[in-house]
Write a protein that holds these residues in place. Structure first.
Motif, PDB file in Angstrom:
ATOM      1  N   LYS B  71     -13.013 -18.872  58.244  1.00  0.00           N
ATOM      2  CA  LYS B  71     -13.978 -18.619  57.175  1.00  0.00           C
ATOM      3  C   LYS B  71     -13.445 -19.025  55.810  1.00  0.00           C
ATOM      4  O   LYS B  71     -14.174 -19.510  54.959  1.00  0.00           O
ATOM      5  CB  LYS B  71     -14.353 -17.130  57.169  1.00  0.00           C
ATOM      6  CG  LYS B  71     -15.518 -16.803  56.255  1.00  0.00           C
ATOM      7  CD  LYS B  71     -15.918 -15.350  56.404  1.00  0.00           C
ATOM      8  CE  LYS B  71     -17.166 -15.050  55.571  1.00  0.00           C
ATOM      9  NZ  LYS B  71     -17.587 -13.624  55.727  1.00  0.00           N
ATOM     10  N   GLU B  72     -12.155 -18.840  55.581  1.00  0.00           N
ATOM     11  CA  GLU B  72     -11.617 -19.081  54.252  1.00  0.00           C
ATOM     12  C   GLU B  72     -11.224 -20.527  53.993  1.00  0.00           C
ATOM     13  O   GLU B  72     -10.897 -20.869  52.864  1.00  0.00           O
ATOM     14  CB  GLU B  72     -10.389 -18.175  54.023  1.00  0.00           C
ATOM     15  CG  GLU B  72      -9.177 -18.505  54.884  1.00  0.00           C
ATOM     16  CD  GLU B  72      -9.186 -17.750  56.213  1.00  0.00           C
ATOM     17  OE1 GLU B  72     -10.269 -17.257  56.612  1.00  0.00           O
ATOM     18  OE2 GLU B  72      -8.103 -17.674  56.835  1.00  0.00           O
ATOM     19  N   ARG B  73     -11.270 -21.379  54.996  1.00  0.00           N
ATOM     20  CA  ARG B  73     -10.737 -22.731  54.852  1.00  0.00           C
ATOM     21  C   ARG B  73     -11.775 -23.784  55.214  1.00  0.00           C
ATOM     22  O   ARG B  73     -12.435 -23.700  56.247  1.00  0.00           O
ATOM     23  CB  ARG B  73      -9.507 -22.881  55.749  1.00  0.00           C
ATOM     24  CG  ARG B  73      -8.776 -24.204  55.596  1.00  0.00           C
ATOM     25  CD  ARG B  73      -7.560 -24.232  56.526  1.00  0.00           C
ATOM     26  NE  ARG B  73      -6.589 -23.206  56.180  1.00  0.00           N
ATOM     27  CZ  ARG B  73      -5.599 -23.359  55.326  1.00  0.00           C
ATOM     28  NH1 ARG B  73      -5.439 -24.535  54.722  1.00  0.00           N
ATOM     29  NH2 ARG B  73      -4.757 -22.384  55.077  1.00  0.00           N
ATOM     30  N   PHE B  74     -11.875 -24.790  54.354  1.00  0.00           N
ATOM     31  CA  PHE B  74     -12.854 -25.858  54.572  1.00  0.00           C
ATOM     32  C   PHE B  74     -12.154 -27.173  54.264  1.00  0.00           C
ATOM     33  O   PHE B  74     -11.672 -27.367  53.149  1.00  0.00           O
ATOM     34  CB  PHE B  74     -14.063 -25.639  53.654  1.00  0.00           C
ATOM     35  CG  PHE B  74     -15.263 -26.490  53.946  1.00  0.00           C
ATOM     36  CD1 PHE B  74     -16.094 -26.913  52.917  1.00  0.00           C
ATOM     37  CD2 PHE B  74     -15.615 -26.834  55.244  1.00  0.00           C
ATOM     38  CE1 PHE B  74     -17.236 -27.661  53.161  1.00  0.00           C
ATOM     39  CE2 PHE B  74     -16.746 -27.591  55.503  1.00  0.00           C
ATOM     40  CZ  PHE B  74     -17.566 -28.003  54.458  1.00  0.00           C
ATOM     41  N   SER B  75     -12.090 -28.043  55.234  1.00  0.00           N
ATOM     42  CA  SER B  75     -11.356 -29.304  55.090  1.00  0.00           C
ATOM     43  C   SER B  75     -12.314 -30.479  55.018  1.00  0.00           C
ATOM     44  O   SER B  75     -13.305 -30.537  55.758  1.00  0.00           O
ATOM     45  CB  SER B  75     -10.410 -29.503  56.283  1.00  0.00           C
ATOM     46  OG  SER B  75      -9.526 -28.417  56.394  1.00  0.00           O
ATOM     47  N   LEU B  76     -11.993 -31.403  54.142  1.00  0.00           N
ATOM     48  CA  LEU B  76     -12.732 -32.668  54.039  1.00  0.00           C
ATOM     49  C   LEU B  76     -11.843 -33.771  54.595  1.00  0.00           C
ATOM     50  O   LEU B  76     -10.665 -33.857  54.251  1.00  0.00           O
ATOM     51  CB  LEU B  76     -13.084 -32.965  52.579  1.00  0.00           C
ATOM     52  CG  LEU B  76     -13.848 -34.269  52.311  1.00  0.00           C
ATOM     53  CD1 LEU B  76     -15.270 -34.168  52.874  1.00  0.00           C
ATOM     54  CD2 LEU B  76     -13.893 -34.579  50.821  1.00  0.00           C
TER      55      LEU B  76
END
Lengths: 109, 113
Positions: B71-76
């Motif tokens: 939930k806390e991490r979003f990678s591009l």
């Protein structure tokens, strides 16, 4: 389609002069609008949102549904107001934002 | 205070490389967003996510993908970097319910040579 227009890329005023940064939107629903500010070398931060109707750092913005505008105003500009300003429209249940292209405000001493 | 942290402030990569940009938020926000910021164009939405493993395309998803395993991490992810992907990349997060402001990270200035 949703769209946010900021017609001025650059606005230069003298310290103490009034300032108005223009924002027009296109949206068929009930608009939720924000102004964000980005000072030099800092992160983009929320300046104000129309539903709160508050004044932040002397800035105000009024939603005019007839003219589909949300212009940002300050009666007396200060040098520290020099920054990039973005108008944003929130759309849909996922809180998706559409941003304008931004206006750079330069307040001269 | 909401903290959105992007892993790198500056990054230089070569064309054809696979590039990962990481973003972490500490406010338990459901929504996370990736934008690119270019002069005269403002912020354009690349991808967003409203839950773990959920993703939606934004306005300019071509050449990019994303991952949200926690939930806390979003990678591009830039699958094969190209010079036209040289830009400032901004990550943002927000709560989902109601109309909520988005909170931004410091940005990653990515140069593709």
């Amino acid at each position: 389609a949703q769209r946010v227009t900021q017609p001025e890329k650059l606005l230069s005023v003298f310290k103490g002069a009034p300032v108005e940064l223009k924002c027009n939107y296109s949206y068929s629903g009930s608009p939720e609008l924000f102004w964000y500010v980005q000072y030099s070398r800092q992160r983009l931060q929320l300046l104000l949102r129309h539903i709160s109707r508050e004044s932040i750092k002397g800035f105000t913005a009024d939603l005019n549904k007839g003219e589909t505008s949300f212009h940002l105003k300050k009666p007396f500009a200060q040098e520290e107001d020099s920054a990039m300003y973005y108008c944003a429209l929130s759309v849909g249940s996922f809180n998706k934002f559409y941003f304008g292209s931004g206006t750079k405000l330069n307040v001269k001493p | 205070d909401v903290k959105v942290t992007q892993s790198s402030r500056y990054l230089v990569k070569r064309t054809g490389e696979k590039v990962f940009l990481e973003c972490v938020q500490d406010m338990d926000h459901e929504n996370m967003f990736w934008y690119r910021q270019d002069p005269g164009l403002g912020l354009r939405l690349i991808y967003f996510s409203y839950d773990v493993k959920m993703k939606e395309k934004g306005d300019i998803p071509e050449g990019y993908s994303v991952s949200r395993e926690k939930k806390e991490r979003f990678s591009l992810i830039l699958e094969s970097a190209s010079t036209n992907q040289t830009s400032m990349y901004l990550c943002a997060s927000s709560f989902m319910s109601g109309v909520q402001p988005q909170h931004f990270g410091d940005g990653t200035r990515l140069s593709i040579l």
